[in-house]
Scaffold this motif. Structure first.
Motif, short mmCIF file in Angstrom:
data_model
loop_
_atom_site.label_atom_id
_atom_site.label_comp_id
_atom_site.label_asym_id
_atom_site.label_seq_id
_atom_site.Cartn_x
_atom_site.Cartn_y
_atom_site.Cartn_z
N TRP A 1 5.73 1.28 -10.09
CA TRP A 1 6.67 0.27 -9.61
C TRP A 1 6.32 -1.11 -10.20
O TRP A 1 7.20 -1.82 -10.69
CB TRP A 1 6.66 0.20 -8.09
CG TRP A 1 7.76 -0.65 -7.53
CD1 TRP A 1 9.01 -0.24 -7.19
CD2 TRP A 1 7.71 -2.06 -7.29
NE1 TRP A 1 9.75 -1.32 -6.75
CE2 TRP A 1 8.97 -2.45 -6.80
CE3 TRP A 1 6.73 -3.04 -7.44
CZ2 TRP A 1 9.28 -3.77 -6.45
CZ3 TRP A 1 7.03 -4.34 -7.10
CH2 TRP A 1 8.29 -4.69 -6.61
N LYS B 1 17.81 -5.74 -9.88
CA LYS B 1 19.03 -5.12 -9.37
C LYS B 1 19.24 -3.73 -9.97
O LYS B 1 19.61 -2.80 -9.27
CB LYS B 1 20.22 -6.04 -9.62
CG LYS B 1 20.17 -7.28 -8.73
CD LYS B 1 21.22 -8.30 -9.07
CE LYS B 1 21.03 -9.54 -8.18
NZ LYS B 1 21.84 -10.66 -8.60
N GLY C 1 16.86 -1.30 -8.30
CA GLY C 1 16.97 -1.15 -6.85
C GLY C 1 15.87 -1.85 -6.07
O GLY C 1 15.55 -1.45 -4.94
N VAL C 2 15.30 -2.92 -6.63
CA VAL C 2 14.27 -3.68 -5.93
C VAL C 2 14.90 -4.33 -4.69
O VAL C 2 16.03 -4.83 -4.74
CB VAL C 2 13.65 -4.76 -6.86
CG1 VAL C 2 12.74 -5.70 -6.09
CG2 VAL C 2 12.89 -4.08 -8.00
N ASN C 3 14.17 -4.34 -3.59
CA ASN C 3 14.63 -4.94 -2.35
C ASN C 3 14.55 -6.46 -2.46
O ASN C 3 13.51 -7.06 -2.21
CB ASN C 3 13.78 -4.43 -1.19
CG ASN C 3 14.23 -4.97 0.15
OD1 ASN C 3 15.28 -5.60 0.27
ND2 ASN C 3 13.43 -4.74 1.17
N LEU D 1 15.22 -9.96 -1.08
CA LEU D 1 15.39 -10.52 0.26
C LEU D 1 16.18 -11.82 0.25
O LEU D 1 16.91 -12.11 1.19
CB LEU D 1 14.03 -10.74 0.91
CG LEU D 1 13.15 -9.49 1.01
CD1 LEU D 1 11.78 -9.84 1.54
CD2 LEU D 1 13.83 -8.44 1.88
N PHE E 1 11.35 -11.00 -2.91
CA PHE E 1 11.58 -9.56 -2.95
C PHE E 1 10.41 -8.82 -2.32
O PHE E 1 9.34 -9.40 -2.09
CB PHE E 1 11.79 -9.09 -4.40
CG PHE E 1 10.60 -9.34 -5.29
CD1 PHE E 1 9.68 -8.33 -5.55
CD2 PHE E 1 10.39 -10.58 -5.88
CE1 PHE E 1 8.59 -8.56 -6.38
CE2 PHE E 1 9.30 -10.82 -6.71
CZ PHE E 1 8.39 -9.81 -6.96
N ASP F 1 8.05 -5.10 -2.39
CA ASP F 1 7.73 -3.85 -3.08
C ASP F 1 8.07 -2.70 -2.13
O ASP F 1 8.45 -2.93 -0.98
CB ASP F 1 6.28 -3.85 -3.58
CG ASP F 1 5.23 -3.67 -2.49
OD1 ASP F 1 5.57 -3.43 -1.31
OD2 ASP F 1 4.04 -3.76 -2.84
N PRO F 2 7.96 -1.45 -2.56
CA PRO F 2 8.34 -0.33 -1.69
C PRO F 2 7.51 -0.23 -0.41
O PRO F 2 7.95 0.41 0.56
CB PRO F 2 8.10 0.90 -2.57
CG PRO F 2 8.25 0.40 -3.97
CD PRO F 2 7.70 -1.00 -3.94
N GLY G 1 6.66 -2.92 1.42
CA GLY G 1 6.97 -4.06 2.27
C GLY G 1 6.13 -5.29 2.02
O GLY G 1 6.19 -6.26 2.77
#
Length: 154
Positions: A35, A122, A125-127, A129, A141, A143-144, A146
């Motif tokens: 990631w 984008k 699919g990065v979260n 915020l 943002f 990471d997977p 949190g």
């Protein structure tokens, strides 16, 4: 006015000269390595085999020539030390009362190309915020796992 005895300049000793690493708690070190490579460009810093079941890994950002920095007294870009840790161990973030208690980033990366990075996030699919402008554009943002980070373009 600064008075020096006999016009001698007093030598000042440095206690802190930089930051060498940030310890990052993750559920799966192997997956997290991929990631951070895919989204931020970090690379494994040692010659250890990258394989499932790893408990710890050190990542660095390569320079323009693809070389990984070695630790030194003037460490500018900290390495990420990924450590396997259960969620109960916590994640990198804190609540900030000035932002209505929303989770806040623990560290901020710098980029000269925030729009390209935003597009990559984008696509991958990065979260994301939040996106805002504070002395330059910022993206917050997670990471997977949190862990919350920020990236800023001056």
């Amino acid at each position: 006015m600064n008075e020096n005895k006999g016009n001698e300049v007093e030598e000042s000793l440095e206690d802190i000269t930089g930051i060498t690493c940030i310890y990052v708690p993750v559920n799966d070190v192997y997956e997290s390595i991929h990631w951070y490579q895919k989204n931020l460009g970090y690379q494994p810093a040692n010659n250890d085999l990258v394989e499932p079941g790893m408990k710890m890994a050190v990542l660095n950002l390569p320079d323009r020539n693809g070389n990984l920095p070695s630790p030194g007294l003037r460490q500018v870009v900290p390495a990420l030390f990924l450590h396997q840790s259960d969620e109960e161990g916590g994640r990198l973030r804190f609540s900030w009362s000035l932002d209505n208690g929303k989770p806040h980033a623990m560290a901020c990366f710098i980029t000269p190309r925030i729009q390209e990075l935003s597009n990559r996030f984008k696509e991958n699919g990065v979260n994301i915020l939040s996106e805002r402008v504070t002395s330059g554009p910022n993206i917050t943002f997670a990471d997977p796992d949190g862990n919350i980070w920020e990236v800023w373009q001056p």
